[in-house]
Design an enzyme around this catalytic site. Structure first.
Site, PDB file in Angstrom:
ATOM      1  N   LYS A 134       0.825  -1.214   0.000  1.00  0.00           N
ATOM      2  CA  LYS A 134       0.000   0.000   0.000  1.00  0.00           C
ATOM      3  C   LYS A 134       0.869   1.279   0.000  1.00  0.00           C
ATOM      4  O   LYS A 134       2.073   1.215   0.258  1.00  0.00           O
ATOM      5  CB  LYS A 134      -0.923  -0.030   1.223  1.00  0.00           C
ATOM      6  CG  LYS A 134      -1.975  -1.161   1.188  1.00  0.00           C
ATOM      7  CD  LYS A 134      -2.896  -1.074   2.407  1.00  0.00           C
ATOM      8  CE  LYS A 134      -3.962  -2.147   2.396  1.00  0.00           C
ATOM      9  NZ  LYS A 134      -4.886  -2.027   3.574  1.00  0.00           N
ATOM     10  N   TYR A 165     -12.416  -2.329  -3.729  1.00  0.00           N
ATOM     11  CA  TYR A 165     -12.843  -2.536  -2.335  1.00  0.00           C
ATOM     12  C   TYR A 165     -14.372  -2.549  -2.179  1.00  0.00           C
ATOM     13  O   TYR A 165     -14.875  -2.352  -1.074  1.00  0.00           O
ATOM     14  CB  TYR A 165     -12.250  -1.458  -1.430  1.00  0.00           C
ATOM     15  CG  TYR A 165     -10.888  -1.784  -0.848  1.00  0.00           C
ATOM     16  CD1 TYR A 165     -10.638  -2.998  -0.199  1.00  0.00           C
ATOM     17  CD2 TYR A 165      -9.848  -0.858  -0.900  1.00  0.00           C
ATOM     18  CE1 TYR A 165      -9.403  -3.282   0.358  1.00  0.00           C
ATOM     19  CE2 TYR A 165      -8.603  -1.135  -0.337  1.00  0.00           C
ATOM     20  CZ  TYR A 165      -8.395  -2.348   0.291  1.00  0.00           C
ATOM     21  OH  TYR A 165      -7.172  -2.629   0.856  1.00  0.00           O
ATOM     22  N   ASN A 201      -1.809   0.114   6.978  1.00  0.00           N
ATOM     23  CA  ASN A 201      -1.252  -1.160   7.468  1.00  0.00           C
ATOM     24  C   ASN A 201      -0.398  -1.886   6.424  1.00  0.00           C
ATOM     25  O   ASN A 201      -0.211  -3.085   6.487  1.00  0.00           O
ATOM     26  CB  ASN A 201      -2.370  -2.040   8.035  1.00  0.00           C
ATOM     27  CG  ASN A 201      -3.438  -2.369   7.011  1.00  0.00           C
ATOM     28  OD1 ASN A 201      -3.312  -2.018   5.846  1.00  0.00           O
ATOM     29  ND2 ASN A 201      -4.472  -3.066   7.434  1.00  0.00           N
ATOM     30  N   HIS A 245      -2.075  -5.465   1.526  1.00  0.00           N
ATOM     31  CA  HIS A 245      -3.377  -6.122   1.324  1.00  0.00           C
ATOM     32  C   HIS A 245      -3.102  -7.544   0.872  1.00  0.00           C
ATOM     33  O   HIS A 245      -2.147  -7.790   0.139  1.00  0.00           O
ATOM     34  CB  HIS A 245      -4.184  -5.408   0.232  1.00  0.00           C
ATOM     35  CG  HIS A 245      -5.349  -6.228  -0.253  1.00  0.00           C
ATOM     36  ND1 HIS A 245      -6.573  -6.204   0.374  1.00  0.00           N
ATOM     37  CD2 HIS A 245      -5.454  -7.141  -1.260  1.00  0.00           C
ATOM     38  CE1 HIS A 245      -7.386  -7.065  -0.238  1.00  0.00           C
ATOM     39  NE2 HIS A 245      -6.730  -7.643  -1.236  1.00  0.00           N
ATOM     40  N   GLU A 273      -9.340 -10.753  -7.644  1.00  0.00           N
ATOM     41  CA  GLU A 273      -8.395  -9.652  -7.419  1.00  0.00           C
ATOM     42  C   GLU A 273      -7.208  -9.726  -8.376  1.00  0.00           C
ATOM     43  O   GLU A 273      -6.715  -8.686  -8.842  1.00  0.00           O
ATOM     44  CB  GLU A 273      -7.947  -9.642  -5.954  1.00  0.00           C
ATOM     45  CG  GLU A 273      -9.104  -9.276  -5.021  1.00  0.00           C
ATOM     46  CD  GLU A 273      -8.729  -9.233  -3.554  1.00  0.00           C
ATOM     47  OE1 GLU A 273      -9.598  -8.917  -2.726  1.00  0.00           O
ATOM     48  OE2 GLU A 273      -7.555  -9.510  -3.210  1.00  0.00           O
TER      49      GLU A 273
HETATM   50  O1  CDP Z   1      -6.947  -6.010   4.978  1.00  0.00           O
HETATM   51  P1  CDP Z   1      -7.709  -7.008   5.804  1.00  0.00           P
HETATM   52  O2  CDP Z   1      -8.327  -8.114   4.984  1.00  0.00           O
HETATM   53  O3  CDP Z   1      -6.892  -7.521   6.937  1.00  0.00           O
HETATM   54  O4  CDP Z   1      -8.899  -6.200   6.500  1.00  0.00           O
HETATM   55  P2  CDP Z   1     -10.394  -5.876   5.993  1.00  0.00           P
HETATM   56  O5  CDP Z   1     -11.298  -6.076   7.136  1.00  0.00           O
HETATM   57  O6  CDP Z   1     -10.687  -6.599   4.717  1.00  0.00           O
HETATM   58  O7  CDP Z   1     -10.340  -4.322   5.705  1.00  0.00           O
HETATM   59  C1  CDP Z   1      -9.760  -3.804   4.520  1.00  0.00           C
HETATM   60  C2  CDP Z   1      -8.872  -2.634   4.887  1.00  0.00           C
HETATM   61  O8  CDP Z   1      -9.699  -1.599   5.400  1.00  0.00           O
HETATM   62  C3  CDP Z   1      -7.866  -2.902   5.998  1.00  0.00           C
HETATM   63  O9  CDP Z   1      -6.669  -3.489   5.548  1.00  0.00           O
HETATM   64  C4  CDP Z   1      -7.638  -1.520   6.541  1.00  0.00           C
HETATM   65  O10 CDP Z   1      -6.657  -0.832   5.782  1.00  0.00           O
HETATM   66  C5  CDP Z   1      -8.974  -0.820   6.345  1.00  0.00           C
HETATM   67  N1  CDP Z   1      -9.735  -0.738   7.594  1.00  0.00           N
HETATM   68  C6  CDP Z   1      -9.824   0.484   8.236  1.00  0.00           C
HETATM   69  O11 CDP Z   1      -9.281   1.484   7.745  1.00  0.00           O
HETATM   70  N2  CDP Z   1     -10.526   0.587   9.407  1.00  0.00           N
HETATM   71  C7  CDP Z   1     -11.122  -0.491   9.942  1.00  0.00           C
HETATM   72  N3  CDP Z   1     -11.807  -0.355  11.093  1.00  0.00           N
HETATM   73  C8  CDP Z   1     -11.048  -1.736   9.312  1.00  0.00           C
HETATM   74  C9  CDP Z   1     -10.335  -1.829   8.129  1.00  0.00           C
HETATM   75 MG    MG Z   2      -9.795  -8.046   3.528  1.00  0.00          MG
END
Ligand code: CDP
Ligand code: MG
Length: 134
Positions: free
Chosen positions: A10, A50, A113, A116, A127
């Site tokens: 990212k 997304y 973070n 992805h 994807e």
């Molecule tokens: O990336 P991952 O699959 O671990 O998490 P996700 O639940 O699919 O969420 C996608 C992305 O949204 C995360 O990697 C975070 O960057 C962002 N996110 C966020 O900004 N705030 C949250 N409360 C949860 C997710």
């Molecule tokens: Mg995810």
């Protein structure tokens, strides 16, 4: 099972020049980089990528963020690549991530973070096709 999955480095990690360090972590963990490219996507493209999160309160900020600067997208291939990538990445919130995971090592916050990774076989296919359709 030998699988392919999509990984994205990212904007927060690309801008800190962490691409080579993160690539090394994948290859050291037997995930081979089959294809890769550095790109800068539009907010509309991020919103499409997304889409699964469109009802979430963080959706708009997430799409703005993913399109805020260059990203490095990769197809990773290896044994159980989808779950292996998720293990190597660590938990979504770097604070909760296990030691030596990418998000623990480099993540700044839950939104910044660093990486992805696809979360299922079906999403991995979608994807990969999103970024690498021929
Ligand atoms: O990336 P991952 O699959 O671990 O998490 P996700 O639940 O699919 O969420 C996608 C992305 O949204 C995360 O990697 C975070 O960057 C962002 N996110 C966020 O900004 N705030 C949250 N409360 C949860 C997710
Ligand atoms: Mg995810």
């Amino acid at each position: 099972m030998i699988e392919k999955t999509l990984s994205i480095i990212k904007p927060d990690a690309v801008e800190r020049n962490l691409v080579d360090e993160i690539k090394k972590i994948f290859t050291e963990n037997n995930l081979n980089i089959k294809d890769s490219k550095k790109i800068h996507i539009s907010k509309e493209e991020a919103a499409e990528f997304y889409k699964v999160h469109q009802s979430k309160p963080f959706y708009d900020a997430l799409c703005s963020y993913l399109s805020s600067g260059p990203i490095f997208v990769m197809i990773l291939e290896g044994k159980n690549a989808i779950s292996e990538n998720r293990r190597i990445m660590g938990a979504t919130n770097p604070k909760d991530a296990d030691p030596n995971t990418i998000r623990k090592l480099y993540g700044i916050s839950i939104d910044k973070n660093s990486v992805h990774g696809s979360d299922s076989l079906d999403n991995a296919k979608k994807e990969i096709n999103f970024f690498f359709k021929n």
